[in-house]
Enzyme design. Structure first.
Site, PDB file in Angstrom:
ATOM      1  N   ASP A 690     -11.467  -4.256  10.984  1.00  7.61           N
ATOM      2  CA  ASP A 690     -10.335  -5.166  11.132  1.00  7.61           C
ATOM      3  C   ASP A 690     -10.832  -6.585  10.924  1.00  7.61           C
ATOM      4  O   ASP A 690     -12.029  -6.851  10.825  1.00  7.61           O
ATOM      5  CB  ASP A 690      -9.647  -4.976  12.483  1.00  7.61           C
ATOM      6  CG  ASP A 690     -10.488  -5.444  13.661  1.00  7.61           C
ATOM      7  OD1 ASP A 690     -11.619  -5.923  13.428  1.00  7.61           O
ATOM      8  OD2 ASP A 690     -10.030  -5.306  14.808  1.00  7.61           O
ATOM      9  N   ASP A 733      -4.053  -5.308  10.565  1.00 13.15           N
ATOM     10  CA  ASP A 733      -5.277  -5.696   9.873  1.00 13.15           C
ATOM     11  C   ASP A 733      -6.341  -4.617   9.983  1.00 13.15           C
ATOM     12  O   ASP A 733      -7.536  -4.898   9.776  1.00 13.15           O
ATOM     13  CB  ASP A 733      -5.809  -7.005  10.442  1.00 13.15           C
ATOM     14  CG  ASP A 733      -6.207  -6.875  11.917  1.00 13.15           C
ATOM     15  OD1 ASP A 733      -5.603  -6.030  12.601  1.00 13.15           O
ATOM     16  OD2 ASP A 733      -7.110  -7.608  12.352  1.00 13.15           O
TER      17      ASP A 733
END
Length: 825
Positions: A690, A733
């Site tokens: 991420d 993300d």
């Protein structure tokens, strides 16, 4: 004494005349048979040779017309200017056409400058043919077919003709026209002259050649294009050539320059519209001596046989003359004795003159028979008069029945006299034309039912009938326009029979009002036109194919989809229209449908440079008797639907923002990677990533900037791995990377280090570049334990360990068969 000597010479004279008559009769019969046989054979042979010549010209005309249509169809499939029509594609199409049509020595495509861009086996490729007549004529839209000529550019590039003659061609060329009407080039084909030689050999059989029957093909000037070596290439000046120009087919016996007589049959080529032909003449000849040899043999046999028969009859006559004449001489002597007074009564001694006794008895019987016959003739005369009276009554009754039949006939009946006047007019004629029988009787037919504009032609035709008894309207049914009494036109069907009544020609006509039938036919035509209009405007390719795979109906979409005029499609085999590849692709389904099965299938095809996904239905056409006459085909373009389905499939399996595989596709790919790892025995790793502090980017720079960062982050991850590895966006993300085919954990760590370096580069978002970092969790297994869910869970745990260690780094966990995660970095 003289009379007695004459009686003694009767036997000798009878024998002499018997022999002389036999000899004369034999000679006369021999001469008659010889002349009749000679004339009959002459006519038969000339007609046979003319028929052979006609068959040859018909095959030539039909063959040239078929080549004309073949090249025209080939030209309709070439599109030089289209991107999809590459030189390789065009060359492949030409090679396929060359294999299909073996009579062509060369096929080629030239661009508008005359440069050959594709051709048979590459022959003349790159050469310029702008000066060749076939190219220049096709570019001007002039004649598409050129007369026979010797090879120019191809003489040294092609194999010599099997006959050893110089190569000669008939050129066929068509312009290549783009859909917008612009000229793109010319398709030219050179038809080998060996094709004409095959036709000549197919018509002149081996038995004809043994009889010295020869065929020649002459051009319009009389030059021999094909024939025996002795006349090949020479120009003939024969009287029969002028006759065939007038009649089309003729025959004659002619004296040739080689000082021999020949029986000759001629036939003039007339072409086959729209191909006009070259004006060639086919000449078939046979040496007259060879032709009349059987007649001479017959004459000789008749003469020898007749001579033997005459000799035999003479011998028989000599032997039997005395026996035949003896009774007559005896009877004549007795009559002479009676007349000279030597005896007072005619008497034959018993047993001495048996023939005379029989002859006397025959005379008595003959007289008695004549008397009986005279009485019988009188009785027959009376009987004949009775039969004539009875027959006259029967004919009168028959005439009354016939009149009743005509009066109640559903067809109008009109009898026409020798001056064109009406002599009979039945009830149906009254109802059809409005004139009563009384009003019509004696009036000229033209005044009653012929429209004024057509009376001149009627008068001319009727005058010809009165002179010859012949006419174009006799003994056939024709449709004409008649006129009612009030002047309105009536469509009628008429049948006329003419005969001679002893004083001149008269006619009987049967007429039928076909107004209702014409209206029904017009209704059918209107219905067919409406059906054609409907099918032409439907967004569907519609056709009808018969049992022989031949098109019998095609709507207008054949022009839009295939570039073919519907009229050119009709009567053509599916292979000629679709091409070999497309036809073989569809042939099994066509045959199944012709056996009664309704077929539905989807198929992709590229035609005219356009790829279409087509949904096709084949429906058997079954008549009222249950017989399948063909199939209806309905093909719809489902390209847009297929594209939409593909887009939906992509959306269902890909992330809409980054274009990377989504969670659904990730599960599939991770499962497949695990299976491959199990089969290969190699290691694999799952990476969980991420973006560090991604929420701040959204909060400070906005979601648009955040989306740009996610897209760039996904691209950098893809560049950091192999094409065989998988990069997917899980959510937000969070990203997943699946690495396959590893040997050690250090390989996975090396990829993670590469990712950290790639992500560290500034991201251009707006005017201010952003600096981002990522944290990576790695779950590595050497293949001893593989479970997709556990790999994902351990990668997630490793990600949290990397974040706990300060972010912008990776943490790798080793997954063993004891299901424990051991830290390795």
């Amino acid at each position: 004494m003289r009379v007695r000597r004459h009686l003694n010479n009767i036997s000798v004279n009878l024998a002499f005349w018997f022999c002389l008559s036999s000899i004369l009769l034999t000679c006369i019969l021999s001469e008659i048979i010889g002349r009749v046989a000679s004339d009959s054979v002459n006519v038969q042979l000339r007609e046979k040779l003319a028929d052979i010549a006609f068959q040859t010209t018909d095959k030539l005309d039909q063959g040239l017309f078929e080549r004309y249509r073949e090249v025209q169809l080939m030209a309709s499939r070439y599109r030089v200017g289209e991107p999809a029509m590459s030189l390789a594609t065009m060359q492949s199409m030409i090679d396929q056409a060359q294999d299909t049509y073996s009579d062509y020595a060369w096929i080629g495509v030239a661009n508008v400058n005359g440069t050959v861009i594709a051709s048979t086996k590459g022959i003349l490729a790159g050469a310029n043919v702008a000066a060749r007549p076939w190219f220049s004529n096709a570019m001007r839209g002039a004649s598409n077919v050129m007369d026979l000529h010797e090879a120019k550019m191809l003489a040294t590039k092609l194999a010599p003709a099997p006959s050893g003659e110089p190569l000669r061609f008939v050129d066929v060329a068509f312009p290549l026209v783009a859909p917008n009407g612009a000229l793109e080039g010319v398709l030219g084909a050179h038809l080998s002259w060996e094709w004409a030689r095959k036709i000549e050999q197919s018509v002149i059989t081996p038995s004809m050649r043994r009889s010295h029957i020869e065929a020649m093909i002459l051009d319009s000037s009389g030059k021999v294009l094909l024939g025996p070596p002795s006349v090949q290439g020479s120009t003939l000046r024969l009287p029969g050539l002028a006759a065939v120009e007038r009649a089309g087919v003729s025959s004659a016996v002619e004296h040739w320059p080689d000082q021999r007589d020949y029986l000759v049959g001629y036939s003039k080529s007339r072409g086959h519209p729209p191909f006009p032909g070259f004006g060639w003449t086919v000449l078939v000849r046979q040496d007259a001596v060879e032709a009349f040899a059987p007649v001479r043999l017959i004459q000789q046999k008749v003469l020898w046989t007749g001579g033997l028969i005459a000799l035999l009859f003479s011998l028989i006559g000599i032997v039997n003359a005395r026996r035949i004449s003896r009774p007559l001489v005896t009877l004549a002597r007795e009559v002479l004795r009676f007349r000279t007074g030597e005896t007072t009564r005619l008497e034959v001694p018993a047993g001495a003159y048996r023939e005379i006794t029989e002859l006397s008895i025959s005379f008595i019987v003959l007289v008695r028979d004549l008397e009986q016959n005279e009485a019988a003739l009188q009785g027959l005369n009376a009987s004949l008069e009775q039969r004539v009276s009875r027959r006259t009554a029967e004919l009168a009754a028959s005439e009354d029945r016939l009149r009743q039949i005509l009066e109640h006939s559903h067809d109008a009946f009109i009898a026409i006299g020798g001056q064109g006047e009406v002599t009979d007019w039945n009830r149906e004629a009254e109802q059809t034309f409005g004139w009563s029988a009384t009003e019509a009787a004696g009036r000229n037919l033209a005044e009653l039912i012929i429209p004024p504009a057509m009376r001149g032609a009627h008068a001319a035709g009727f005058a010809q009938f009165l002179q010859t008894g012949q006419g174009p309207a006799l003994n056939t049914r024709i449709e004409v326009v008649g006129m009612h009494r009030d002047g309105h036109a009536i469509p009628i069907e008429i049948s006329i029979a003419g005969f001679h009544n002893g004083s001149g020609y008269v006619a009987n006509a049967f007429l039928r009002d076909i107004t209702e039938r014409k209206a029904a036919e017009q209704t059918i035509r209107d219905s067919e036109q409406r059906l054609q209009a409907i099918t032409d405007h439907l967004p569907v390719l519609i056709s009808y194919i018969d049992q022989q795979h031949v098109f019998r109906f095609a709507n207008a979409n054949f022009k839009a989809w295939l570039g073919l005029e519907p009229d050119l499609v009709l009567g053509q085999h599916c292979r000629a229209i679709l091409g070999e590849a497309l036809y073989e692709q569809r042939r099994p389904n066509i045959e199944r449908a012709l056996r009664g099965e309704q077929i539905t299938f989807d198929i992709a095809s590229t035609v005219l440079g356009v790829e279409r996904h087509m949904h096709t239905i084949y429906v058997p056409a079954v008549n009222s008797n249950g017989v399948i006459g063909g199939i209806y085909t309905l093909t719809s373009d489902v390209s847009e639907l297929k594209a939409a389905e593909q887009r939906m499939a992509v959306l269902a399996r890909h992330d809409t923002l980054t274009g990377l595989p989504n969670r659904y596709q990730l599960d599939e790919k991770l499962f497949e990677a695990v299976r491959r790892c199990q089969r290969s025995g190699l290691s694999m790793a799952v990476m969980f990533l991420d973006i560090d502090h991604f929420k701040q980017i959204n909060d400070t720079r906005g979601h648009a900037s955040g989306d740009a960062v996610l897209q760039e982050f996904g691209r950098r991850l893809q560049k950091s791995v192999r094409v065989t590895d998988t990069v997917a966006r899980l959510a937000g993300d969070e990203f997943i990377v699946v690495l396959e085919g590893l040997h050690t954990a250090q390989e996975a760590e090396a990829v993670a280090g590469k990712m950290l370096h790639s992500v560290a580069a500034p991201v251009e978002v707006g005017d201010t570049p952003l600096h981002i970092t990522t944290s990576i969790g790695i779950a590595y297994t050497d293949g001893s334990y593989l479970n997709p869910a556990d790999l994902m869970a351990h990668a997630d745990a490793a990600l949290y360990e990397a974040k706990a260690q300060g972010r912008n780094r990776y943490f790798c966990a080793y997954l063993s068969d004891s299901r424990t995660a051991l830290p390795v970095g």
